[in-house]
Design a protein around this motif. Structure first.
Motif, PDB file in Angstrom:
ATOM      1  N   TYR A  74      -9.711  -4.668  -0.595  1.00 21.82           N
ATOM      2  CA  TYR A  74      -9.175  -4.587  -2.034  1.00 21.82           C
ATOM      3  C   TYR A  74     -10.003  -3.262  -2.834  1.00 21.82           C
ATOM      4  O   TYR A  74     -11.100  -4.033  -3.509  1.00 21.82           O
ATOM      5  N   SER A  81      -4.157  -0.191  -2.918  1.00 24.77           N
ATOM      6  CA  SER A  81      -4.797   0.250  -1.897  1.00 24.77           C
ATOM      7  C   SER A  81      -6.240  -0.326  -1.102  1.00 24.77           C
ATOM      8  O   SER A  81      -6.699  -2.158  -2.257  1.00 24.77           O
ATOM      9  N   GLY A 114       1.856   1.977  -3.242  1.00 27.37           N
ATOM     10  CA  GLY A 114       1.589   2.191  -4.283  1.00 27.37           C
ATOM     11  C   GLY A 114       0.616   1.022  -5.035  1.00 27.37           C
ATOM     12  O   GLY A 114       0.015   1.270  -5.924  1.00 27.37           O
ATOM     13  N   LYS A 163      -8.793   1.364  -8.023  1.00 26.20           N
ATOM     14  CA  LYS A 163      -8.820   3.009  -8.711  1.00 26.20           C
ATOM     15  C   LYS A 163      -9.501   2.885  -9.600  1.00 26.20           C
ATOM     16  O   LYS A 163      -9.751   3.029 -10.160  1.00 26.20           O
ATOM     17  N   GLU A 172       1.215  -0.875  -0.375  1.00 30.21           N
ATOM     18  CA  GLU A 172      -0.086   0.264   0.078  1.00 30.21           C
ATOM     19  C   GLU A 172       0.870   1.253  -0.130  1.00 30.21           C
ATOM     20  O   GLU A 172       0.735   2.407  -1.073  1.00 30.21           O
TER      21      GLU A 172
END
Length: 97
Positions: free
Chosen positions: A94, A83, A80, A97, A77
């Motif tokens: 989970y 997330s 990156g 994005k 996380e």
């Protein structure tokens, strides 16, 4: 007497030394790196495909301890790569994005 023994040992060593050969050098580290990268990708894909993962199941699937799984998720996380949310009931959710 000692010098004689050392000389015999050295001769024996020289004789055996020629019997052995190294066929491949230095590939072990690269293979380990590729394997660990493959496992990391597999770990990330597991999280992405399952969406909601029980940490104990994830640890079992990758032969890790639950604490190691939590640490790995937090590291991913912070980099990156993923997330999501770690809940207090031992699950990771989970979030795409």
């Amino acid at each position: 007497w000692r010098e004689e023994r050392e000389k015999k040992e050295q001769e024996e060593y020289e004789k055996w030394k020629t019997s052995f050969s190294v066929s491949v050098e230095g590939s072990g580290e690269a293979e380990i790196e590729q394997e660990s990268q493959g496992l990391l990708d597999e770990f990330i894909n597991y999280l992405k495909t399952h969406k909601v993962v029980v940490l104990e199941d994830l640890a079992s699937a990758f032969k890790l301890r639950v604490q190691d799984v939590v640490n790995r998720i937090k590291a991913l996380e912070s980099m990156g790569r993923i997330s999501g949310v770690l809940d207090d009931r031992g699950k990771f959710i989970y979030v795409s994005k």
